[in-house]
Design a protein around this motif. Structure first.
Motif, PDB file in Angstrom:
ATOM      1  N   LYS A 105       0.845  -1.191   0.000  1.00 41.01           N
ATOM      2  CA  LYS A 105       0.000   0.000   0.000  1.00 41.01           C
ATOM      3  C   LYS A 105       0.886   1.248   0.000  1.00 41.01           C
ATOM      4  N   PRO A 106       0.355   2.363  -0.454  1.00 45.74           N
ATOM      5  CA  PRO A 106       1.155   3.602  -0.423  1.00 45.74           C
ATOM      6  C   PRO A 106       1.697   3.916   0.975  1.00 45.74           C
ATOM      7  N   GLU A 107       0.955   3.571   1.996  1.00 46.28           N
ATOM      8  CA  GLU A 107       1.412   3.849   3.359  1.00 46.28           C
ATOM      9  C   GLU A 107       2.561   2.950   3.808  1.00 46.28           C
ATOM     10  N   ASP A 108       2.933   1.976   2.993  1.00 46.09           N
ATOM     11  CA  ASP A 108       4.116   1.166   3.278  1.00 46.09           C
ATOM     12  C   ASP A 108       5.397   1.851   2.800  1.00 46.09           C
ATOM     13  N   THR A 109       5.253   2.959   2.107  1.00 49.06           N
ATOM     14  CA  THR A 109       6.420   3.695   1.621  1.00 49.06           C
ATOM     15  C   THR A 109       7.288   4.150   2.782  1.00 49.06           C
ATOM     16  N   ALA A 110       8.555   3.764   2.743  1.00 48.17           N
ATOM     17  CA  ALA A 110       9.476   4.075   3.839  1.00 48.17           C
ATOM     18  C   ALA A 110      10.860   3.541   3.488  1.00 48.17           C
ATOM     19  N   VAL A 111      11.828   3.926   4.288  1.00 53.39           N
ATOM     20  CA  VAL A 111      13.126   3.265   4.267  1.00 53.39           C
ATOM     21  C   VAL A 111      13.046   2.104   5.253  1.00 53.39           C
TER      22      VAL A 111
END
Length: 115
Positions: free
Chosen positions: A86-92
């Motif tokens: 999901k877009p909210e999984d975007t992270a380092v």
């Protein structure tokens, strides 16, 4: 000296999958609890998943049923299989371990989920 090297990040569309790898040296992954953390822009670093010596795994609620942590003892490597992104999984995403109470971190790998 503990070294953790992550790989496998990238750009993926919502609903897609990625598998992150964490190659370890100076530490035996099967003898330590190994963690995956993530940090999104403007947010605190959070624990995503862990795998304990005996193989017990745990996940933060937001990724349960979508992410799977595993390890390959022969390769001394830990993995994070991420499905239904999901877009909210975007992270380092960071691999981490704390042998003898001293926490070590990898350099991180960027995961971006966007259409």
């Amino acid at each position: 000296q503990v070294q953790l090297v992550e790989s496998g990040g990238g750009l993926v569309q919502p609903g897609g999958s990625l598998r992150l790898s964490c190659a370890a040296s100076g530490i035996t992954v099967s003898r330590n609890t190994m963690d995956w953390y993530r940090q999104a822009p403007g947010k605190q670093r959070e624990l995503v998943a862990f795998i304990q010596r005996v193989g017990t795994t745990g996940y933060t609620d937001s990724v349960k049923g979508r992410f799977t942590i595993s390890r390959d003892n022969a390769k001394n490597t830990v993995y994070l299989q991420m499905n239904s992104l999901k877009p909210e999984d975007t992270a380092v995403y960071y691999c981490s371990a704390a042998p003898a109470g001293l926490r070590s971190w990898g350099q991180g790998t960027q995961v971006s989920v966007s259409s």
